[in-house]
Design an enzyme around this catalytic site. Structure first.
Site, mmCIF file in Angstrom:
data_model
loop_
_atom_site.group_PDB
_atom_site.id
_atom_site.type_symbol
_atom_site.label_atom_id
_atom_site.label_comp_id
_atom_site.label_asym_id
_atom_site.label_seq_id
_atom_site.Cartn_x
_atom_site.Cartn_y
_atom_site.Cartn_z
ATOM 1 N N GLY A 49 -6.818 137.486 16.341
ATOM 2 C CA GLY A 49 -7.842 136.781 15.583
ATOM 3 C C GLY A 49 -9.193 137.484 15.646
ATOM 4 N N SER A 67 0.117 133.006 16.431
ATOM 5 C CA SER A 67 1.199 133.980 16.500
ATOM 6 C C SER A 67 0.785 135.246 15.771
ATOM 7 C CB SER A 67 2.480 133.446 15.847
ATOM 8 O OG SER A 67 3.479 134.454 15.810
ATOM 9 N N LYS A 77 3.525 115.365 22.692
ATOM 10 C CA LYS A 77 4.228 114.223 23.278
ATOM 11 C C LYS A 77 3.291 113.413 24.170
ATOM 12 C CE LYS A 77 8.295 113.173 26.141
ATOM 13 N NZ LYS A 77 7.649 112.816 27.419
ATOM 14 N N TYR A 121 9.831 138.807 16.121
ATOM 15 C CA TYR A 121 9.112 137.830 15.290
ATOM 16 C C TYR A 121 10.074 136.821 14.675
ATOM 17 C CZ TYR A 121 5.893 136.033 11.724
ATOM 18 O OH TYR A 121 5.116 135.217 10.935
#
Length: 328
Positions: free
Chosen positions: A37, A76, A106, A146
């Protein structure tokens, strides 16, 4: 105010999703470790009262204070250069990272949307690719890190849905483009535009007759947004079915950029898909979604963005030996 966690927030798609959710009135928590990023993608949000950024690797334990309503997992590597250069991290973010985020969802009783990819179809034997197709993937090839990370991601997400009753959504993203792509990350559009802007010959791998279908980022974000708030729990293709050969697309780039480069051909990478076109019948049916921005308009917007980049970014090489690397 609803709170949403977006991982991969400093990436191409993640940053656009941050913009969308902030604009829709959500409190957005962006998370990224900057392995691929770029902080400039979210710098405009740094002082926004409804945006908070956490620098963190999702493969490590994740702790978020307070309530959380939604999670979008977009952390990712997504380009061949990235996942060939950092294969172990690619596998870990798809497995350990996804497991951590499903556990967080959760614990917070949050709905989670997982970003999968058309690469789960591999080099497809069915065309176009619908969600019912199981794929043709090499587990041990260079792209397997990937492809299999994403396939595992889908499997564990459905396991959490079935076993824990977790609210889950899965989007299978086809080739997407637009502003904030890294110019030299190895994907088709930024690679071609970078070469055109630098006055270099355009590199086509193979004979150029392999096909791709390109979806503009605004359309992709709209599809993802609708999927998150739908009642559909199984994977959904989001992409533009307007298919084109790489060779024809190269000619479009030359025309758009007003340049006059030659086209040079190099060896096709191992396991590179020869056809890629989404069947979006399901998205039309369950999301009332289809792309609105044609390739001509989307490419103009993207080219204007790339032209605005600094010379430093224009000439930066992500991986100098990429051509040799992908043959191994």
């Amino acid at each position: 105010m609803k709170r949403v966690l977006i991982t991969g927030a400093a990436g191409f798609l993640g940053s656009h999703l941050c913009d969308r959710f902030v604009n829709e009135g959500f409190f957005v928590i962006g998370m990224d470790n900057f392995i691929t990023g770029d902080v400039s993608n979210i710098s405009h949000l740094s002082k926004h009262p409804n945006f908070k950024f956490i620098e963190h690797d999702v493969t490590e334990f994740i702790a978020i204070e307070g309530d959380l309503d939604y999670i979008l997992h977009f952390a990712s590597p997504a380009s061949p250069i990235d996942y060939l250069k950092i294969p172990i991290q690619t596998l870990k973010v798809g497995s350990l990272g996804t497991h951590n985020l499903l556990g967080l969802a959760k614990a917070k009783q949050a709905r989670i949307l997982i970003a999968s990819t058309s690469e789960v179809y591999g080099d497809p034997l069915v065309h176009p690719q619908s969600e019912e197709y199981y794929g043709n993937v090499s587990t041990i090839g260079p792209r397997g890190v990937y492809d299999e990370a994403k396939r595992f991601q889908e499997s564990i997400t459905m396991a959490y849905h079935r076993f824990h009753g977790l609210e889950t959504r899965i989007v299978r993203i086809f080739n997407t483009y637009g502003p904030r792509m890294r110019l030299n990350d190895g994907r088709v559009i930024p690679a071609f535009m970078g070469q055109a802007l630098r006055g270099e010959d355009l590199t086509v791998f193979g004979d150029g007759l392999q096909t791709r279908s390109f979806c503009y980022v605004d359309d992709q974000v709209e599809g993802i947004y609708r999927l998150l708030f739908s009642d559909y729990v199984y994977p959904v293709n989001i992409g533009n079915p307007d298919e084109i050969t790489i060779l024809e697309f190269t000619k479009e780039i030359i025309k758009l950029t007003g340049t006059n480069q030659k086209i040079v051909f190099k060896e096709l990478p191992i396991d590179d898909p020869l056809q890629r076109q989404p069947d979006i019948s399901l998205a039309k049916k369950v999301l009332d979604w289809e792309p609105q921005i044609g390739r001509s308009e989307g490419m103009k917007r993207t080219f204007e963005y790339f032209k605005s980049l600094s010379k430093e970014k224009l000439y930066k090489r992500e991986h100098k030996d990429f051509t040799n690397h992908i043959k191994k």
